[in-house]
Design a protein around this motif. Structure first.
Motif, PDB file in Angstrom:
ATOM      1  N   THR A 269     -10.645  40.013  17.171  1.00 25.00           N
ATOM      2  CA  THR A 269     -11.226  38.802  17.750  1.00 25.00           C
ATOM      3  C   THR A 269     -12.203  38.159  16.781  1.00 25.00           C
ATOM      4  N   ARG A 270     -13.008  38.975  16.100  1.00 26.21           N
ATOM      5  CA  ARG A 270     -13.970  38.440  15.132  1.00 26.21           C
ATOM      6  C   ARG A 270     -13.242  37.782  13.964  1.00 26.21           C
ATOM      7  N   ARG A 271     -12.179  38.435  13.477  1.00 28.60           N
ATOM      8  CA  ARG A 271     -11.413  37.865  12.353  1.00 28.60           C
ATOM      9  C   ARG A 271     -10.740  36.556  12.753  1.00 28.60           C
TER      10      ARG A 271
ATOM     11  N   ALA B 106     -11.745  34.452  15.039  1.00 33.38           N
ATOM     12  CA  ALA B 106     -12.795  33.430  15.131  1.00 33.38           C
ATOM     13  C   ALA B 106     -13.173  32.922  13.741  1.00 33.38           C
ATOM     14  N   GLU B 107     -13.220  33.828  12.772  1.00 34.85           N
ATOM     15  CA  GLU B 107     -13.539  33.434  11.404  1.00 34.85           C
ATOM     16  C   GLU B 107     -12.455  32.516  10.826  1.00 34.85           C
ATOM     17  N   LEU B 108     -11.196  32.858  11.061  1.00 30.19           N
ATOM     18  CA  LEU B 108     -10.091  32.012  10.577  1.00 30.19           C
ATOM     19  C   LEU B 108     -10.116  30.644  11.252  1.00 30.19           C
TER      20      LEU B 108
ATOM     21  N   GLU C 294     -12.673  29.098  12.396  1.00 25.49           N
ATOM     22  CA  GLU C 294     -13.792  28.356  11.822  1.00 25.49           C
ATOM     23  C   GLU C 294     -13.414  27.775  10.463  1.00 25.49           C
ATOM     24  N   TRP C 295     -12.753  28.567   9.639  1.00 27.16           N
ATOM     25  CA  TRP C 295     -12.323  28.079   8.323  1.00 27.16           C
ATOM     26  C   TRP C 295     -11.375  26.893   8.472  1.00 27.16           C
TER      27      TRP C 295
ATOM     28  N   GLN D 212     -13.328  23.823   9.416  1.00 23.91           N
ATOM     29  CA  GLN D 212     -14.136  23.332   8.295  1.00 23.91           C
ATOM     30  C   GLN D 212     -13.287  22.779   7.154  1.00 23.91           C
TER      31      GLN D 212
ATOM     32  N   ARG E 202     -11.608  24.652   5.119  1.00 25.42           N
ATOM     33  CA  ARG E 202     -11.622  25.638   4.030  1.00 25.42           C
ATOM     34  C   ARG E 202     -10.288  26.374   3.921  1.00 25.42           C
TER      35      ARG E 202
END
Length: 51
Positions: A3-5, A7-9, A11-12, A15, A17
């Protein structure tokens, strides 16, 4: 951890990125042809099947 990974993807992506390359968007009934393209390395990018 997954789930954390994810969310990070996400976000990228938001953005700018991380960019995804989509080569083709065929209908689901062309899944066989899409599979052959992938197997033969006939695409650059992802193939997204539409249901």
């Amino acid at each position: 951890m997954i789930t954390r990974r994810f969310a990070e993807l996400a976000e990228w992506l938001a953005q700018g990125r991380l960019r995804l390359s989509v080569a083709k968007v065929p209908p689901l009934d062309q899944a066989g042809q899409a599979h052959r393209l992938l197997g033969g390395r006939g695409t650059v990018g992802k193939i997204v099947l539409i249901t």
